[in-house]
Design a protein around this motif. Structure first.
Motif, PDB file in Angstrom:
ATOM      1  N   GLU A  67       8.209  37.101  14.128  1.00 48.09           N
ATOM      2  CA  GLU A  67       7.736  35.835  13.594  1.00 48.09           C
ATOM      3  C   GLU A  67       8.881  34.841  13.622  1.00 48.09           C
ATOM      4  OE1 GLU A  67       4.568  35.274  12.435  1.00 48.09           O
ATOM      5  OE2 GLU A  67       4.953  33.224  11.810  1.00 48.09           O
ATOM      6  N   THR A 121      -0.242  30.376  16.345  1.00 47.80           N
ATOM      7  CA  THR A 121       0.418  31.241  15.358  1.00 47.80           C
ATOM      8  C   THR A 121       1.366  30.411  14.505  1.00 47.80           C
ATOM      9  OG1 THR A 121       2.028  31.733  17.044  1.00 47.80           O
ATOM     10  CG2 THR A 121       0.375  33.425  16.603  1.00 47.80           C
ATOM     11  N   GLY A 151       6.286  30.367  15.126  1.00 47.48           N
ATOM     12  CA  GLY A 151       5.156  31.244  15.356  1.00 47.48           C
ATOM     13  C   GLY A 151       5.604  32.504  16.060  1.00 47.48           C
ATOM     14  N   GLU A 152       4.647  33.182  16.681  1.00 53.98           N
ATOM     15  CA  GLU A 152       4.971  34.453  17.302  1.00 53.98           C
ATOM     16  C   GLU A 152       5.771  34.214  18.570  1.00 53.98           C
ATOM     17  OE1 GLU A 152       1.617  36.993  18.131  1.00 53.98           O
ATOM     18  OE2 GLU A 152       2.624  37.827  19.887  1.00 53.98           O
TER      19      GLU A 152
END
Lengths: 381, 198, 399
Positions: A319, A230, A323-324
């Motif tokens: 976020e 991500t 990334g996540e």
């Protein structure tokens, strides 16, 4: 008879003694902490690469399961110590989901401001580190840190600590932002683009940077999606996936901004996508500073100490700069989480390291690792 | 391309070097520490200390040893034992209040959960020791600092706390007075009742 | 008064005469040689010490820091503090190392890099070893340093050091070629390998302002540029500091060295850089010649020092700016870019020398233009070919 050497040459096409095994780390200047890469080299080329981590394991998840909900908050600062504010937010978000707490609008705006500040300082740092890994003698890193200090000063002014803010609470923020503080943020937002311009002028056209990063460590979009990658690393491959757009958590749906997307998935794209994201973050900051409403930042009825959520589970994700970042919580109705699980973006982005480093040289492997942007506090937890 | 990028970079670094030499505030950012100090923001926090309204640890500590901070401390660096008076009854003061600052992470949760405004965050940051294990466990004698010190390091917050405590005290006194008056009235009524019964 | 008769100009010679007069006639040649050795060691030893400080200060200023400023006023005593620290540190030799080679490597390195100082003319009368093949001697001596770096890497029995040694060897040998080719035009134009003659050939001014330094000719300018790049690489400096690429190889061939031996390596690196910069000054920047006739009252060795410092500052500036190349890119740069370009430059120089007799109006302009074309066209073509596929990109902004 098949000896180990025979098997080895059958599998790899190399004879024994052709290859050099090198254990890079855990004490190595450019593995971003105590990370270790067991690299097998054919000359300078990487034939195998085995990431080894766990040297910084601090038992965070288990400690959180033995402590109260509130006591886990300062630990989240120390996960990804470059992005304490977003980690705080992700955890608070998860607990709010678990308890069904509403967050006041001003607190949501404040969270957005802090998260975007975190993003620009994290990306500034990363770009400095990456160029350092490419062999610059500290100059871009120092420029990046010069700017980062300004963001950290703001964090210190509002939360009392530069990196370990411990600022978010369940149902809002710990302190309210004073008007002077918001004015200081506005000043930073006005000045930051000149730094980005200078940084780009210093590096973007540099032939050495281009030849060291373009076409190196290419990550394919399907590869990235399959591995669960991500953040900027995913977006550099061409997938426009940003939780701020997908989930629209908080008040992100109120802001106009775009998501920069790369096309090649190489080190250069990972680097440039981050620089462009900084510019988008500045746009969000300008809008948030303009629109921030008055009001409380913390619902006085929201319970902090001695919190006992109803039995159930919740996954809160936002976020983060890398990334996540997500927190998965299960409550059995007690004062401690029954299960506390973190989804760290660094660790999951790191899983593709071997795939994208194979066939590159040793120097490139270092740069690729730098461009993935890991923080070992988060990888090992 | 063809070297222009490197030359452009050289110009940027030259600009920075000259700006730094000239003392341009944007490019000359180092604060030379022992001579000069960076300005500490009002919210800055380092380690906790105990506020005392009297003179020291045995006199006027606000702490009542309720152990709220101990139970919420994420690092579990606090150790509190309540004192007992001569009759063996719990006295509302700590017998032991230890803080291990080598473990403390300075998160400030103890100050948030304290119901009596008795533990606050200090601003000292120049703490060093030559030994790894001794000297970092602070006893209540070392932790106790006067309210005037608190006023000195956090004037706004301390004034607010004082006002709140004074208000609470006033309310408590009023309540006590009211309760006493009520009790007196009840006693008087009771006395009157018994009299009339007689 | 002639500039060569000025008191300051003659000061070193007078001082030497005074010292020599203290010794009997028989010993004088030996004492003279010893004096040269001692003064070079002392001068460049000190120069090295302050060069480390200068480098740290320069890098610091580039990075918006003040640099070392705690020892003495403005940090001037920092080199001595460093020296004390280095000398008192424990000297660790790995158990598996080849002890003899491990010990010899720094010694050999320093010895060879000091040898190169012998042939550089520091002033009108100051050169330790005035020999006809001085430039050749310089490179013969300089080549020994490669051996020493390989010894260091090999004897340490450390994988990082081994990779670094391999890199160093490949890099240093590759860059000898463009380095040598870059100043062949100078030899061609002056017809001598003797450094003093080369410097003397650069004396004089056109119209009293433009010095006849080689760098102000078309082939000299290009040659100097190639020389600078190759010299950066020969002295293992950023962006070609691959042998000690700290982000990949810890400290490269120095990984297993500590204390005084490490300091020796450090010293040799600076000696190498100083010597190459000195050679560049000698060959292209007019050596000890003053830039203007008016400024001849300044002694010649001071001019050499100023130019030397200028070139070294340029090296430091580059170090503060650029990241590092990769080993294959480094080799490609040497073999596919610098060497062909140096050959084209040699062609330009031949053209320049051959057309020396042209005397029609504007002949200088025509010669400049033709020489320029001879070098710039290949530069653009080769550069384009090598950087194919690289360049700035545009990014999609998804709303």
């Amino acid at each position: 008879m098949n000896t180990v050497a025979d098997l080895f040459s059958e599998n790899t096409g190399f004879r024994e003694g052709d290859l050099l095994e090198l254990s890079m780390g855990p004490h190595h200047p450019s593995t971003h902490g105590v990370f270790r890469m067991n690299v097998t080299l054919d000359g300078e080329r990487v034939v195998r690469l085995k990431p080894v981590f766990g040297y910084l394991h601090r038992n965070h998840e288990k400690i959180a399961e033995g402590n109260s909900y509130l006591a886990a908050m300062p630990y989240t600062d120390r996960l990804d110590y470059l992005a304490g504010m977003t980690n705080n937010w992700a955890y608070a978000h998860a607990v709010e989901k678990l308890c069904g707490v509403e967050v006041p609008v001003r607190a949501e705006y404040l969270r957005v401001i802090l998260a975007e500040l975190t993003r620009i300082q994290n990306h500034a740092c990363l770009c400095g580190f990456l160029v350092q890994d490419l062999g610059a003698s500290g100059t871009p890193l120092m420029y990046a840190f010069r700017e980062r200090e300004k963001v950290l000063d703001l964090f210190e002014a509002i939360s009392g600590s530069r990196m370990m803010g411990n600022f978010q609470r369940f149902g809002g923020c710990r302190e309210d932002a004073k008007p002077e503080w918001l004015a200081a943020v506005a000043k930073l937002v006005a000045e930051f683009p000149s730094f980005l311009d200078e940084f780009e002028e210093l590096l973007a056209g540099n032939e050495i940077i281009l030849s060291r990063t373009q076409g190196i460590g290419v990550m394919k979009a399907d590869q990235a999606v399959n591995a669960g990658v991500t953040g900027p690393v995913l977006r550099s491959t061409g997938v426009a996936h940003d939780l701020r757009k997908v989930d629209r958590y908080g008040v992100y749906s109120r802001f106009e901004f775009s998501v920069p997307v790369g096309a090649h998935g190489d080190t250069y794209d990972r680097y440039m996508v981050r620089l462009l994201e900084c510019r988008e973050s500045l746009k969000i900051l300008a809008q948030a500073l303009k629109d921030i409403p008055d009001g409380p930042v913390l619902d006085p009825k929201a319970k902090q100490k001695g919190l006992r959520p109803k039995a159930g589970e919740a996954y809160g994700r936002i976020e983060g700069p890398k990334g996540e970042i997500g927190f998965y919580l299960i409550s059995d109705g007690g004062p401690n989480p029954y299960r506390f699980r973190i989804r760290p973006p660094s660790l999951i982005n790191l899983t593709l390291l071997e795939d994208i480093c194979l066939g590159q040289t040793l120097a490139d492997a270092v740069a690729v690792l730098g461009s993935i942007d890991i923080v070992l506090g988060e990888v090992d937890r | 391309m063809l070297g222009s990028g490197v030359i452009q970079g050289l110009l940027v670094t030259a600009r920075n070097a000259l700006g730094s030499l000239r003392g341009d505030p944007g490019r000359h950012v180092t604060v030379e520490y022992p001579e000069k100090r960076a300005e500490i923001p009002a919210a800055f926090r380092s380690f906790p200390f105990l506020v005392t309204d009297g003179t020291g640890a045995d006199d006027g500590l606000r702490c009542v040893a309720c152990k709220m901070c101990e139970s919420e401390c994420p690092a579990q660096c606090l150790y509190v034992v309540m004192d007992r008076d001569e009759k063996g009854k719990p006295a509302k003061r700590p017998k032991v209040f230890d803080l291990d600052i080598s473990v403390c992470m300075g998160c400030g949760i103890c100050t948030e959960v304290c119901p009596f405004d008795s533990i606050k965050m200090d601003k000292v940051y120049e703490i060093a020791g030559r030994d790894r294990f001794h000297g970092f466990v602070l006893k209540k004698e070392q932790l106790a600092k006067t309210n005037s010190y608190y006023h000195q390091i956090r004037p706004e917050e301390a004034a607010e706390v004082d006002a709140r405590l004074a208000e609470e005290k006033r309310l408590a006194e009023e309540k006590a007075k009211a309760a006493a008056a009520k009790a007196a009235a009840a006693a008087a009524a009771k006395a009157a009742g018994s009299q009339s019964a007689a | 008064m002639n500039p060569e008769d000025a008191f300051l100009e003659r000061l070193p010679l007078e001082a030497r005469a005074v010292v020599l007069s203290l010794f009997p006639e028989v010993l004088r040649p030996w004492v003279a040689a010893l004096l040269a050795v001692v003064s070079i060691l002392a001068a460049f030893g000190l120069f090295f010490a302050f060069l480390t400080l200068l480098e740290r200060k320069t890098l610091a200023r580039i990075q918006n820091r003040p640099g070392p400023n705690r020892t003495g006023p403005g940090g001037v005593l920092q080199p001595f503090a460093d020296a004390i620290k280095m000398i008192t540190k424990e000297d660790i030799v790995p158990a598996a190392a080849d002890k003899l080679l491990h010990f010899l490597a720094p010694v050999v390195l320093v010895a060879f890099s000091l040898l190169t100082f012998a042939v550089i003319p520091y002033g009108r009368t100051l050169v330790a070893l005035d020999i006809d093949a001085g430039v050749l001697f310089f490179f013969a001596a300089g080549a020994g340093t490669e051996l020493a770096i390989f010894m260091a890497g090999w004897s340490s029995r450390n994988k990082y050091a081994l990779i670094a040694a391999m890199r160093a060897l490949a890099q240093l040998i590759s860059y000898e070629l463009p380095l040598l080719l870059s100043f062949v035009p100078v030899i061609l134009a002056t017809g001598s390998l003797r450094p003093m003659t080369i410097v003397e050939a650069q004396g004089g001014w056109t119209w009293g302002v433009l010095p006849h330094w080689h760098v102000f000719t078309p082939w000299g300018a290009v040659g100097f540029a190639i020389f600078l790049v190759a010299a950066l690489s020969e002295s293992n400096r950023s962006p070609f500091d691959l042998p000690e690429a700290e982000s990949e190889l810890i400290a490269g061939h120095l990984t297993e060295y500590s204390g005084f031996k490490y300091a020796l390596f450090f010293m040799a690196e600076y000696f190498g850089m100083t010597a190459l910069a000195g050679l560049g000054v000698t060959l292209f920047l007019g050596g000890w010649q003053a830039p203007l006739p008016l400024l001849q009252f300044v002694p010649s060795y001071a001019w050499f020092g100023i130019k030397l410092l200028g070139v070294i500052l340029l090296f430091m500036w580059v170090r503060g700016t650029t990241p590092r190349l990769r080993i294959d890119q480094l080799m490609r740069l040497a073999w596919k870019f610098l060497s062909p370009l140096a050959l084209f430059n040699l062609g330009a120089a031949i053209f320049w020398v051959a057309t020396d007799a042209w005397s029609f109006t504007g002949s200088v302009g025509v010669r400049w233009a033709l020489c320029g074309v001879l070098v710039v066209v290949p530069f653009i073509l080769i550069g384009r070919a090598l950087s194919k596929g690289l360049g700035p990109r545009t990014y999609r902004l998804v709303p």
